[in-house]
Design a protein around this motif. Structure first.
Motif, short mmCIF file in Angstrom:
data_model
loop_
_atom_site.label_atom_id
_atom_site.label_comp_id
_atom_site.label_asym_id
_atom_site.label_seq_id
_atom_site.Cartn_x
_atom_site.Cartn_y
_atom_site.Cartn_z
N CYS A 262 47.87 30.64 39.49
CA CYS A 262 47.05 29.45 39.77
C CYS A 262 46.38 29.55 41.13
CB CYS A 262 47.91 28.19 39.67
SG CYS A 262 46.99 26.66 39.92
N ASP A 263 47.13 30.03 42.12
CA ASP A 263 46.56 30.21 43.46
C ASP A 263 45.44 31.24 43.44
OD1 ASP A 263 49.72 29.80 45.27
OD2 ASP A 263 48.26 28.34 44.53
N ARG A 264 45.62 32.30 42.65
CA ARG A 264 44.55 33.31 42.53
C ARG A 264 43.30 32.71 41.90
NH1 ARG A 264 47.90 38.51 40.11
NH2 ARG A 264 49.07 39.02 41.99
N VAL A 269 37.75 30.75 42.65
CA VAL A 269 36.76 29.66 42.63
C VAL A 269 36.24 29.40 44.04
CG1 VAL A 269 36.44 27.20 42.18
CG2 VAL A 269 37.76 28.61 40.58
N SER A 270 37.15 29.45 45.01
CA SER A 270 36.74 29.22 46.40
C SER A 270 35.78 30.29 46.87
CB SER A 270 37.98 29.17 47.30
OG SER A 270 37.61 29.00 48.65
N ARG A 271 36.09 31.56 46.52
CA ARG A 271 35.19 32.66 46.92
C ARG A 271 33.82 32.49 46.28
NH1 ARG A 271 39.76 35.93 46.01
NH2 ARG A 271 38.89 36.60 43.99
N SER A 424 44.93 48.98 47.43
CA SER A 424 44.00 48.31 48.34
C SER A 424 43.46 47.01 47.75
CB SER A 424 42.82 49.24 48.67
OG SER A 424 43.29 50.42 49.29
N THR A 425 43.94 46.65 46.56
CA THR A 425 43.51 45.38 45.94
C THR A 425 44.73 44.62 45.43
OG1 THR A 425 43.17 46.54 43.83
CG2 THR A 425 41.25 46.25 45.25
N VAL A 426 45.80 44.64 46.21
CA VAL A 426 47.03 43.95 45.82
C VAL A 426 46.76 42.45 45.72
CG1 VAL A 426 49.39 43.42 46.52
CG2 VAL A 426 48.48 45.71 46.89
N GLY A 427 47.24 41.85 44.65
CA GLY A 427 47.03 40.42 44.44
C GLY A 427 45.81 40.09 43.62
N LEU A 428 44.97 41.09 43.36
CA LEU A 428 43.79 40.88 42.52
C LEU A 428 44.08 41.41 41.12
CD1 LEU A 428 40.89 41.91 44.93
CD2 LEU A 428 41.91 39.66 44.59
N ASP A 429 43.45 40.77 40.14
CA ASP A 429 43.63 41.19 38.76
C ASP A 429 42.78 42.43 38.50
OD1 ASP A 429 43.87 41.54 36.06
OD2 ASP A 429 43.37 39.47 35.52
N GLU A 430 43.45 43.53 38.16
CA GLU A 430 42.74 44.79 37.93
C GLU A 430 41.77 44.69 36.76
OE1 GLU A 430 44.57 48.98 38.50
OE2 GLU A 430 44.86 48.50 36.38
N ASN A 431 42.06 43.82 35.79
CA ASN A 431 41.22 43.69 34.60
C ASN A 431 40.16 42.60 34.73
OD1 ASN A 431 42.64 45.64 32.85
ND2 ASN A 431 44.35 44.24 33.13
N SER A 432 40.13 41.91 35.86
CA SER A 432 39.19 40.80 36.03
C SER A 432 37.90 41.29 36.67
CB SER A 432 39.83 39.71 36.90
OG SER A 432 38.86 38.77 37.31
N ALA A 433 36.80 41.11 35.97
CA ALA A 433 35.50 41.47 36.53
C ALA A 433 35.16 40.58 37.72
CB ALA A 433 34.41 41.35 35.46
N THR A 434 35.69 39.35 37.72
CA THR A 434 35.44 38.45 38.85
C THR A 434 36.12 38.95 40.11
OG1 THR A 434 35.26 36.56 37.35
CG2 THR A 434 35.68 36.08 39.67
N ASP A 435 37.43 39.27 40.00
CA ASP A 435 38.17 39.75 41.16
C ASP A 435 37.62 41.09 41.66
OD1 ASP A 435 39.68 37.55 40.94
OD2 ASP A 435 41.59 38.55 40.62
N GLN A 436 37.42 42.02 40.74
CA GLN A 436 36.93 43.34 41.15
C GLN A 436 35.48 43.27 41.62
OE1 GLN A 436 39.04 45.89 41.47
NE2 GLN A 436 40.61 44.44 40.76
N GLY A 437 34.71 42.35 41.04
CA GLY A 437 33.32 42.19 41.49
C GLY A 437 33.23 41.75 42.93
N SER A 470 39.03 46.79 34.86
CA SER A 470 37.69 46.28 34.62
C SER A 470 36.64 47.40 34.70
CB SER A 470 37.34 45.18 35.63
OG SER A 470 35.99 44.80 35.51
N THR A 471 35.68 47.34 33.78
CA THR A 471 34.57 48.30 33.78
C THR A 471 33.50 47.94 34.81
OG1 THR A 471 33.48 47.06 32.01
CG2 THR A 471 34.92 48.87 31.36
N ALA A 472 33.74 46.88 35.59
CA ALA A 472 32.76 46.49 36.61
C ALA A 472 32.52 47.64 37.59
CB ALA A 472 33.25 45.25 37.35
N TRP A 473 33.56 48.44 37.86
CA TRP A 473 33.41 49.55 38.80
C TRP A 473 32.44 50.59 38.26
CZ3 TRP A 473 34.94 50.18 43.74
CH2 TRP A 473 35.83 49.25 44.26
N HIS A 474 32.59 50.95 37.00
CA HIS A 474 31.70 51.97 36.43
C HIS A 474 30.25 51.48 36.45
CE1 HIS A 474 31.05 55.64 34.07
NE2 HIS A 474 30.10 54.94 33.45
N GLY A 475 30.07 50.19 36.20
CA GLY A 475 28.72 49.66 36.20
C GLY A 475 28.11 49.56 37.58
#
Length: 731
Positions: A262-264, A269-271, A424-437, A470-475
């Motif tokens: 929930c905090d994530r 949303v805040s970001r 280097s992305t601890v706490g972020l969802d690896e599968n989330s395009a929002t977090d990785q974006g 997330s495939t956001a990295w490849h894109g």
């Protein structure tokens, strides 16, 4: 305060079209209401001796000297609040301590009267004079909507009951009840990456995302699923039987995990809310015409034609593929202006570099010493060029990324490696395009503002040329490099440019690691350095990889294929190798390692059919890249060892074709199946790589005749074939 557009339902006017979300009464509620004495029984015909069936929430607020955006609970009596909650519970209308008057477009008049409010013509007129009149919906229309909603809820309850009963039947005798609960962590531990595991996580994630987005914390779901839910999602009964049920401690842990998620969500949303535009001045400055476009500088490279300048690079590789050695060796080469791997050009004067060793910086002591010895470089010459951060820089943190940007500017670095993305992305969802974006945008800003090239090292997704998650990295990346090791027993690996945004992609470069003694170490420790391998030399190296024992195993595979007329299992190969004296024990893993190496080098192939338990190992039907070993004759294994179903002259081939046609006919017999679906069905039943000829033959016959089940034998048996018991079923 604006009112919703709802048509007035006076006699003779247009019929009402209430909004779908408007709550109202069902048949029982309507019967209990007092309507107008007018023959039309219009509940909105308010007179001195009549009462409305429904009133709007804002009108109720007006009568209570409140506003539409006020919280209902703070203004109404306890009796009215209880009646309102009962109304909401009965008809599925969400009512809680945060519900506003304006949230309810229609409320039963009986609820309002419990609050001591009497709706009169004068009251409605005064409300309308304030330009805030909500036309009251027709009670029967709204009641019909609610009745439909009640039917839906009843159907859902019935379905839930049927699911529970089915689960009880399936789990009978296993000591697990349908309502038994398991944490998602436990389900993932036992089920791995199975489809039902992903479906369970998606179900809970979707429910929680909706609850948080709509600010309905009461609708949250702990990351816990029941046995009945798992069965409905496709989990085998045997798997559910292996799961450990939830304990009190597990429930506390699950609640903690839910709070973290929930905090994530709130942080994301805040970001997003803090995101700012580019700015009109910057946009105006970036506007170009044809002349400016063609005057843009061409793509320049830092390393050969592999890594461009001022770019975002993604380096993806499976574990133990030398990815960190590759990235660190490239970093050191750029710092000193030494061709990377001895072959790929870098700026001759060298450039400042920064390496973020998020995994473990201690291991780089030996790597740097070995690299300097291998390239004859003095440590003092690197002091102003090579910089290493021994702690992970969290790319999801504004503070950490600001620090990284400042260090790039301070050191003048032209090349930065982040090793690895996961740490280097601890706490972020690896599968989330929002977090990785968000991470990608932060790194893009650093690249754009400083002209640095940032390379992020990441683990590859299984069987893919893209990174895990997330495939956001490849894109978003300018360059994606895929490292692939020949085998775990060899030092060779390849680097493929699976994406090169502004140049040719798909290029493959050969490398290998060589052992180098660590200078000054009394224990004789060694480290690895990367060396490029030219095209001709790479073919020679691959050919030289075969040892005498490798060739002996290759001959065993050839001879057994010829003798048995088909592919082999690993056990058959190992037993034959032991019988020939190559290995002492039939359970030795050394033989399987050799077979795996032969598979990776392209000398043998695995023709196992999809879903088969055993392997079907046989010689490759084309010459490997390194060529066949000198004096080795593959012919017997190639001619005799082919799978019989691949030979159109063999009976097994025709039987396999008939089996495919039988599958199609049975599926079409059930109706509602189109050509593409049927084609996909039999490609799923037969591995396309092995049976493409069978599939092509069956498909051509099918498109021509479209037989039914009963027609299979008569259509596809030769005229002189008198075996009428053959219905086209393959063994």
């Amino acid at each position: 305060m604006s009112a919703p557009s709802i048509a007035r339902t006076q006699s003779g006017n247009e019929s009402a079209r209430p909004q779908a979300e408007i709550p109202g009464a069902g048949r029982d509620e309507a019967d209990a209401m007092t309507y107008s004495t007018d023959d039309t029984k219009n509940p909105n015909n308010i007179g001195d001796d009549s009462a409305p069936g429904w009133v709007s929430g804002p009108l109720w607020a007006f009568e209570k000297d409140a506003h539409g955006d006020d919280v209902i609970r703070e203004f109404v009596s306890d009796d009215a609040w209880k009646a309102l909650r009962k109304f909401g519970s009965r008809y599925g209308v969400r009512i809680d301590a945060e519900t506003l008057f304006e949230d309810l477009h229609a409320v039963p008049a009986s609820v309002v009267s419990d609050d001591g409010v009497e709706i009169t013509r004068e009251g409605v007129a005064e409300f309308a004079a304030e330009d805030c009149l909500y036309d009251l919906p027709d009670a029967e229309d709204v009641g019909a909507d609610l009745e439909a909603n009640r039917s839906r809820l009843r159907a859902e309850r019935s379905q839930k009951f049927r699911d529970q009963q089915a689960a009880k039947t399936a789990l009978a005798g296993r000591g697990v009840s349908a309502s038994a609960e398991f944490t998602l962590t436990e389900v993932e531990r036992v089920g791995g990456d199975a489809g039902y595991v992903r479906a369970a996580r998606t179900m809970i994630t979707r429910a929680n995302t909706e609850a948080w987005a709509l600010r309905r914390r009461d609708d949250e779901r702990l990351p816990i699923v029941t046995a009945a839910e798992l069965l409905k999602l496709g989990a085998p009964v045997e798997i559910i039987d292996k799961l450990t049920q939830v304990t009190a401690a597990d429930r506390i842990t699950a609640a903690t995990d839910l709070a973290v998620e929930c905090d994530r969500f709130r942080a994301a949303v805040s970001r997003k809310s803090r995101a700012t535009g580019t700015g009109t001045d910057a946009l105006d400055a970036g506007l170009m015409g044809p002349d400016e476009i063609e005057n843009q500088p061409p793509t320049r490279y830092l390393v050969g034609e592999i890594v461009p300048e001022a770019s975002l690079v993604h380096i993806v590789a499976p574990p133990s593929s030398f990815k960190s050695f590759f990235a660190f060796d490239m970093t050191c080469s750029l710092a000193m202006g030494i061709p990377f791997g001895g072959e790929h050009a870098v700026p001759t004067d060298g450039v400042p570099v920064l390496y973020v060793a998020a995994e473990d910086a201690r291991g780089y002591r030996d790597r740097l010493a070995a690299w300097r010895a291998h390239n004859n470089v003095d440590r003092a010459a690197m002091r102003d060029r090579l910089h290493m951060q021994s702690r992970a820089v969290q790319l999801g943190s504004d503070e950490d990324t600001a620090w990284l940007a400042a260090k790039v500017a301070e050191t003048g670095a032209k090349f930065v490696v982040v090793d690895t993305q996961a740490l280097s992305t601890v706490g972020l969802d690896e599968n989330s395009a929002t977090d990785q974006g968000q991470v990608i945008r932060s790194l893009r800003a650093i690249v754009s503002n400083t002209g640095v090239t940032v390379a992020v090292v990441h683990h590859a997704a299984a069987g893919s040329d893209t990174g895990r998650g997330s495939t956001a990295w490849h894109g978003a990346a300018d360059t994606v490099l895929r490292l692939r090791r020949e085998s775990e027993s060899t030092p060779q690996f390849t680097v493929k440019t699976t994406k090169q945004k502004n140049d040719r992609q798909g290029l493959i470069y050969d490398f290998e690691v060589v052992e180098v003694e660590v200078p000054g170490d009394d224990n004789g420790r060694v480290s690895l350095c990367v060396r490029a391998v030219g095209a001709q030399e790479a073919a020679k190296v691959k050919q030289q990889q075969l040892t005498e024992k490798d060739i002996d195993v290759l001959e065993i595979i050839r001879d057994l294929c010829a003798r048995q007329g088909g592919g082999l299992t690993q056990t058959q190969i190992t037993q034959a190798a032991c019988a020939r004296g190559l290995y002492k024990s039939p359970t030795s893993t050394q033989c399987s390692d050799v077979v795996s190496a032969l598979l990776n080098r392209g000398y043998v192939v695995d023709k196992a059919r999809r879903g088969a338990n055993g392997k079907k190992i046989m010689l490759a039907d084309k010459t490997p890249t390194g060529g066949w070993p000198e004096g080795f004759d593959p012919t017997p294994g190639l001619l005799v060892g082919r799978d019989p179903v691949l030979d159109p002259e063999r009976e097994e081939h025709e039987m396999a074709v008939r089996r495919v046609l039988d599958i199609l006919a049975r599926q079409m017999d059930r109706g509602g199946v189109n050509d593409q679906t049927t084609k996909q069905t039999f490609t799923d039943n037969f591995a396309a790589s092995e049976h493409d000829q069978i599939i092509a033959t069956a498909w051509e016959r099918w498109k021509k005749d479209r037989p039914g089940i009963a027609d299979i034998a008569t259509l596809y048996v030769e005229p002189n074939d008198s075996n009428e018991t053959d219905r086209g079923d393959a063994p």
